[in-house]
Design a protein around this motif. Structure first.
Motif, PDB file in Angstrom:
ATOM      1  N   THR A  34      10.034 -23.244 -12.378  1.00 29.81           N
ATOM      2  CA  THR A  34      10.372 -24.108 -13.513  1.00 29.81           C
ATOM      3  C   THR A  34      11.183 -23.289 -14.532  1.00 29.81           C
ATOM      4  N   PRO A  35      12.000 -23.986 -15.338  1.00 25.33           N
ATOM      5  CA  PRO A  35      12.790 -23.258 -16.348  1.00 25.33           C
ATOM      6  C   PRO A  35      11.906 -22.408 -17.260  1.00 25.33           C
ATOM      7  N   GLN A  36      10.712 -22.918 -17.584  1.00 29.97           N
ATOM      8  CA  GLN A  36       9.830 -22.147 -18.467  1.00 29.97           C
ATOM      9  C   GLN A  36       9.335 -20.866 -17.800  1.00 29.97           C
ATOM     10  N   ARG A  37       8.893 -20.992 -16.545  1.00 37.01           N
ATOM     11  CA  ARG A  37       8.413 -19.794 -15.840  1.00 37.01           C
ATOM     12  C   ARG A  37       9.519 -18.755 -15.732  1.00 37.01           C
ATOM     13  N   LEU A  38      10.715 -19.251 -15.408  1.00 35.10           N
ATOM     14  CA  LEU A  38      11.843 -18.336 -15.249  1.00 35.10           C
ATOM     15  C   LEU A  38      12.180 -17.663 -16.587  1.00 35.10           C
ATOM     16  N   ALA A  39      12.170 -18.446 -17.664  1.00 35.18           N
ATOM     17  CA  ALA A  39      12.519 -17.887 -18.972  1.00 35.18           C
ATOM     18  C   ALA A  39      11.483 -16.856 -19.420  1.00 35.18           C
ATOM     19  N   ILE A  40      10.210 -17.147 -19.185  1.00 40.44           N
ATOM     20  CA  ILE A  40       9.149 -16.220 -19.590  1.00 40.44           C
ATOM     21  C   ILE A  40       9.228 -14.940 -18.767  1.00 40.44           C
ATOM     22  N   TYR A  41       9.432 -15.115 -17.454  1.00 40.06           N
ATOM     23  CA  TYR A  41       9.521 -13.917 -16.610  1.00 40.06           C
ATOM     24  C   TYR A  41      10.752 -13.099 -16.971  1.00 40.06           C
ATOM     25  N   HIS A  42      11.876 -13.797 -17.208  1.00 40.28           N
ATOM     26  CA  HIS A  42      13.121 -13.104 -17.556  1.00 40.28           C
ATOM     27  C   HIS A  42      12.934 -12.259 -18.828  1.00 40.28           C
ATOM     28  N   ALA A  43      12.256 -12.848 -19.816  1.00 37.96           N
ATOM     29  CA  ALA A  43      12.014 -12.124 -21.073  1.00 37.96           C
ATOM     30  C   ALA A  43      11.154 -10.890 -20.827  1.00 37.96           C
ATOM     31  N   LEU A  44      10.163 -11.046 -19.949  1.00 40.47           N
ATOM     32  CA  LEU A  44       9.286  -9.908 -19.653  1.00 40.47           C
ATOM     33  C   LEU A  44      10.039  -8.838 -18.855  1.00 40.47           C
ATOM     34  N   ARG A  67      -0.713 -19.460 -20.155  1.00 34.29           N
ATOM     35  CA  ARG A  67      -1.032 -20.002 -18.825  1.00 34.29           C
ATOM     36  C   ARG A  67      -0.056 -19.500 -17.770  1.00 34.29           C
ATOM     37  N   THR A  68       1.214 -19.398 -18.154  1.00 34.75           N
ATOM     38  CA  THR A  68       2.217 -18.927 -17.192  1.00 34.75           C
ATOM     39  C   THR A  68       1.952 -17.476 -16.813  1.00 34.75           C
ATOM     40  N   LEU A  69       1.648 -16.655 -17.814  1.00 33.98           N
ATOM     41  CA  LEU A  69       1.393 -15.243 -17.531  1.00 33.98           C
ATOM     42  C   LEU A  69       0.153 -15.089 -16.650  1.00 33.98           C
ATOM     43  N   GLU A  70      -0.846 -15.917 -16.915  1.00 33.15           N
ATOM     44  CA  GLU A  70      -2.066 -15.881 -16.116  1.00 33.15           C
ATOM     45  C   GLU A  70      -1.778 -16.271 -14.664  1.00 33.15           C
ATOM     46  N   LEU A  71      -0.976 -17.319 -14.527  1.00 32.83           N
ATOM     47  CA  LEU A  71      -0.594 -17.786 -13.192  1.00 32.83           C
ATOM     48  C   LEU A  71       0.175 -16.697 -12.439  1.00 32.83           C
ATOM     49  N   LEU A  72       1.146 -16.100 -13.122  1.00 28.49           N
ATOM     50  CA  LEU A  72       1.970 -15.080 -12.468  1.00 28.49           C
ATOM     51  C   LEU A  72       1.143 -13.848 -12.137  1.00 28.49           C
ATOM     52  N   GLN A  73       0.190 -13.555 -13.004  1.00 27.05           N
ATOM     53  CA  GLN A  73      -0.691 -12.419 -12.752  1.00 27.05           C
ATOM     54  C   GLN A  73      -1.533 -12.690 -11.507  1.00 27.05           C
ATOM     55  N   GLY A  74      -2.035 -13.917 -11.389  1.00 28.56           N
ATOM     56  CA  GLY A  74      -2.830 -14.298 -10.228  1.00 28.56           C
ATOM     57  C   GLY A  74      -2.059 -14.172  -8.931  1.00 28.56           C
ATOM     58  N   HIS A  75      -0.742 -14.321  -9.016  1.00 24.47           N
ATOM     59  CA  HIS A  75       0.099 -14.192  -7.829  1.00 24.47           C
ATOM     60  C   HIS A  75       0.631 -12.766  -7.668  1.00 24.47           C
ATOM     61  N   PHE A 133       1.717  -7.181 -21.104  1.00 21.72           N
ATOM     62  CA  PHE A 133       2.173  -7.530 -19.764  1.00 21.72           C
ATOM     63  C   PHE A 133       3.336  -6.662 -19.322  1.00 21.72           C
ATOM     64  N   ASP A 134       3.441  -6.509 -18.019  1.00 24.52           N
ATOM     65  CA  ASP A 134       4.370  -5.578 -17.404  1.00 24.52           C
ATOM     66  C   ASP A 134       4.996  -6.247 -16.189  1.00 24.52           C
ATOM     67  N   ALA A 135       6.333  -6.263 -16.144  1.00 30.25           N
ATOM     68  CA  ALA A 135       7.001  -6.852 -14.978  1.00 30.25           C
ATOM     69  C   ALA A 135       7.227  -5.809 -13.892  1.00 30.25           C
ATOM     70  N   GLU A 136       7.060  -4.533 -14.255  1.00 28.20           N
ATOM     71  CA  GLU A 136       7.313  -3.489 -13.261  1.00 28.20           C
ATOM     72  C   GLU A 136       6.146  -3.411 -12.288  1.00 28.20           C
ATOM     73  N   ARG A 137       6.446  -3.665 -11.001  1.00 31.55           N
ATOM     74  CA  ARG A 137       5.377  -3.730 -10.027  1.00 31.55           C
ATOM     75  C   ARG A 137       5.180  -2.416  -9.291  1.00 31.55           C
TER      76      ARG A 137
END
Ligand SMILES: [Zn+2]
Ligand SMILES: [Zn+2]
Length: 149
Positions: free
Chosen positions: A27-37, A67-75, A90-94
């Motif tokens: 979704t645009p929101q998930r993408l925007a939140i992840y992009h920012a992170l 909720r989005t961060l929680e969801l992405l964390q769960g995945h 939160f950290d996008a570096e895996r």
């Protein structure tokens, strides 16, 4: 602290692939939140990400960011770290890495895994627990804060 654009692109490409693999709608929101992170190496809080994304996406709520961060964390797409003041960052570096937390300014810095020796853990001493990852949190004073003391 902005990440270099190549690292951001790499993270985004991996993110899109992982979402597709897991059937997670981009979704645009998930993408925007992840992009920012992905573009922020300061290990931001949910509130900081919200402030960053909100201007371009006025309908966004802080609850959605949580909720989005929680969801992405769960995945396994983002990592949540617990800092000394108990704020979730939160950290996008895996890639495996450690963290240095400045006790003066509370900023969080990445420490490459290779910078520290891996502790050797005696399985018997752990009483049956299996170690799958080792993340070390170093506490101290960052170079900027050392200059201001
Ligand atoms: Zn500092
Ligand atoms: Zn990190």
């Amino acid at each position: 602290m902005d990440t270099d654009p190549i690292a951001v692109e790499r993270r985004l490409a991996l993110f899109r692939r992982r979402c597709a693999e897991r059937g997670l709608a981009l979704t645009p929101q998930r993408l925007a939140i992840y992009h920012a992170l992905a573009g922020d190496d300061s290990h931001p809080t949910a509130e900081a990400l919200y402030r960053r994304v909100k201007p371009a996406m006025p309908s966004l709520s802080l609850g959605t960011v949580y909720r989005t961060l929680e969801l992405l964390q769960g995945h396994g797409l983002v990592t949540r770290l617990h800092t000394t003041d108990d704020t979730a960052r939160f950290d996008a570096e895996r890639g495996e890495h450690h963290h240095f937390i400045c006790t003066a300014c509370s900023r969080v810095f990445d420490v490459p895994e290779a910078a520290l020796p891996r502790p050797s853990v005696e399985p018997a001493a752990l009483g049956g627990f299996r170690v799958e990852a080792c993340r070390i949190q170093l506490l101290g004073v960052c170079p900027d804060c050392q200059r201001h003391v």
